[in-house]
Design an enzyme around this catalytic site. Structure first.
Site, PDB file in Angstrom:
ATOM      1  N   LYS A 127      16.758   1.386   8.665  1.00  0.00           N
ATOM      2  CA  LYS A 127      17.404   1.592   7.365  1.00  0.00           C
ATOM      3  C   LYS A 127      18.347   2.804   7.386  1.00  0.00           C
ATOM      4  CE  LYS A 127      13.556  -0.461   4.773  1.00  0.00           C
ATOM      5  NZ  LYS A 127      12.573  -0.214   3.680  1.00  0.00           N
ATOM      6  N   TYR A 146      16.498  -8.564  -0.817  1.00  0.00           N
ATOM      7  CA  TYR A 146      15.315  -8.104  -1.562  1.00  0.00           C
ATOM      8  C   TYR A 146      15.107  -8.878  -2.864  1.00  0.00           C
ATOM      9  CZ  TYR A 146      14.495  -4.007   1.460  1.00  0.00           C
ATOM     10  OH  TYR A 146      14.178  -3.170   2.516  1.00  0.00           O
ATOM     11  N   ASN A 179      11.280   4.664   4.296  1.00  0.00           N
ATOM     12  CA  ASN A 179      10.238   4.346   5.281  1.00  0.00           C
ATOM     13  C   ASN A 179      10.792   3.822   6.609  1.00  0.00           C
ATOM     14  OD1 ASN A 179      10.924   1.791   4.462  1.00  0.00           O
ATOM     15  ND2 ASN A 179       8.949   1.308   3.525  1.00  0.00           N
ATOM     16  N   HIS A 183      12.733  -1.879   8.200  1.00  0.00           N
ATOM     17  CA  HIS A 183      12.378  -3.127   7.523  1.00  0.00           C
ATOM     18  C   HIS A 183      11.930  -4.129   8.571  1.00  0.00           C
ATOM     19  CE1 HIS A 183      12.443  -6.773   5.182  1.00  0.00           C
ATOM     20  NE2 HIS A 183      13.030  -7.328   6.228  1.00  0.00           N
ATOM     21  N   GLU A 221      15.523 -14.433   6.094  1.00  0.00           N
ATOM     22  CA  GLU A 221      16.241 -13.178   6.369  1.00  0.00           C
ATOM     23  C   GLU A 221      17.210 -13.330   7.546  1.00  0.00           C
ATOM     24  OE1 GLU A 221      13.313 -10.084   6.693  1.00  0.00           O
ATOM     25  OE2 GLU A 221      12.801 -10.246   4.551  1.00  0.00           O
TER      26      GLU A 221
HETATM   27  P1  DAT Z   1       7.602  -3.812   3.291  1.00  0.00           P
HETATM   28  O1  DAT Z   1       8.932  -3.141   3.532  1.00  0.00           O
HETATM   29  O2  DAT Z   1       6.467  -3.072   3.936  1.00  0.00           O
HETATM   30  O3  DAT Z   1       7.624  -5.283   3.616  1.00  0.00           O
HETATM   31  P2  DAT Z   1       7.762  -4.591   0.479  1.00  0.00           P
HETATM   32  O4  DAT Z   1       8.394  -5.851   0.951  1.00  0.00           O
HETATM   33  O5  DAT Z   1       6.604  -4.688  -0.462  1.00  0.00           O
HETATM   34  O6  DAT Z   1       7.293  -3.677   1.717  1.00  0.00           O
HETATM   35  O7  DAT Z   1       8.858  -3.678  -0.231  1.00  0.00           O
HETATM   36  C1  DAT Z   1      10.165  -3.601   0.297  1.00  0.00           C
HETATM   37  C2  DAT Z   1      10.610  -2.158   0.225  1.00  0.00           C
HETATM   38  O8  DAT Z   1      10.631  -1.733  -1.138  1.00  0.00           O
HETATM   39  C3  DAT Z   1       9.684  -1.161   0.927  1.00  0.00           C
HETATM   40  O9  DAT Z   1       9.956  -1.062   2.306  1.00  0.00           O
HETATM   41  C4  DAT Z   1       9.982   0.115   0.211  1.00  0.00           C
HETATM   42  C5  DAT Z   1      10.271  -0.346  -1.217  1.00  0.00           C
HETATM   43  N1  DAT Z   1       9.074  -0.224  -2.045  1.00  0.00           N
HETATM   44  C6  DAT Z   1       7.993  -1.032  -2.043  1.00  0.00           C
HETATM   45  N2  DAT Z   1       7.076  -0.633  -2.931  1.00  0.00           N
HETATM   46  C7  DAT Z   1       7.599   0.472  -3.536  1.00  0.00           C
HETATM   47  C8  DAT Z   1       7.160   1.368  -4.555  1.00  0.00           C
HETATM   48  N3  DAT Z   1       5.970   1.216  -5.147  1.00  0.00           N
HETATM   49  N4  DAT Z   1       7.978   2.406  -4.893  1.00  0.00           N
HETATM   50  C9  DAT Z   1       9.186   2.572  -4.302  1.00  0.00           C
HETATM   51  N5  DAT Z   1       9.662   1.766  -3.333  1.00  0.00           N
HETATM   52  C10 DAT Z   1       8.883   0.745  -2.958  1.00  0.00           C
HETATM   53 MG    MG Z   2       8.467  -6.913   2.672  1.00  0.00          MG
END
Ligand code: DAT
Ligand code: MG
Length: 158
Positions: A11, A52, A115, A118, A130
């Site tokens: 990212k 997303y 984080n 992705h 994706e």
């Molecule tokens: P991942 O990236 O582990 O698949 P996800 O698909 O649930 O997680 O969410 C996509 C991204 O959105 C994640 O990498 C960071 C952001 N995100 C997820 N939950 C969040 C939260 N509670 N607060 C802020 N950002 C969040």
């Molecule tokens: Mg995810």
């Protein structure tokens, strides 16, 4: 067990910190898979929203789109047995503070909104969706040395 493809992306924040090669090195070591495509690009808002889409109702969605479009990313396709789940394990938990020692997000992530990486989730169809968004050209050929390729692409991009 069948061969799968997964979409992984370093990212913008991690890209800006210069963490791309360090993260690709961990993928090489942990995935036991082939990297079959790699490119550097800046996601448009349209691409980020499509990527997303499942999270569009979340309160953090605007921040998520902002951060994913804030700069260059290193998009990759990795191919191998069970590679979708292996990549999720290598990444660690979404929140770096909750991620296990030795995972990419533990080492390179800063907080849940930054984080580092992705990776497609393990839900059927997720990686395929994706891959169509990020690699519609579907031009997949094994990259012999993913760390060297990453270094070359990232140096050329900045
Ligand atoms: P991942 O990236 O582990 O698949 P996800 O698909 O649930 O997680 O969410 C996509 C991204 O959105 C994640 O990498 C960071 C952001 N995100 C997820 N939950 C969040 C939260 N509670 N607060 C802020 N950002 C969040
Ligand atoms: Mg995810």
């Amino acid at each position: 067990m069948t061969t799968q493809n997964t979409f992984l992306a370093i990212k913008p924040d991690a890209f800006k910190r210069g963490d791309t090669a360090g993260i690709v090195k961990m993928l090489v070591e942990k995935l036991d898979a082939k990297c079959v495509a790699m490119k550097v690009y800046k996601p448009t808002e349209e691409l980020a929203k499509e990527h997303y889409a499942a999270l569009s109702e979340k309160p953090f969605f605007p921040d998520l789109i902002q951060s994913f479009t804030a700069g260059l990313i290193l998009g990759m396709v990795w191919q191998g047995e069970d590679v979708v789940a292996k990549a999720r394990d290598a990444m660690g938990a979404t929140d770096p503070e909750a991620a296990d020692e030795g995972t990419i997000r533990k080492k390179f992530g800063k907080h849940i909104g930054d984080n580092a990486i992705h990776g497609s989730d393990t839900e059927p169809g997720s990686a395929e969706r994706e891959l169509k968004i990020h690699f519609p050209e579907a031009d997949f050929t094994e990259i012999a040395d993913p760390v060297a390729k990453c270094t070359e692409l990232c140096q050329a991009a900045v």
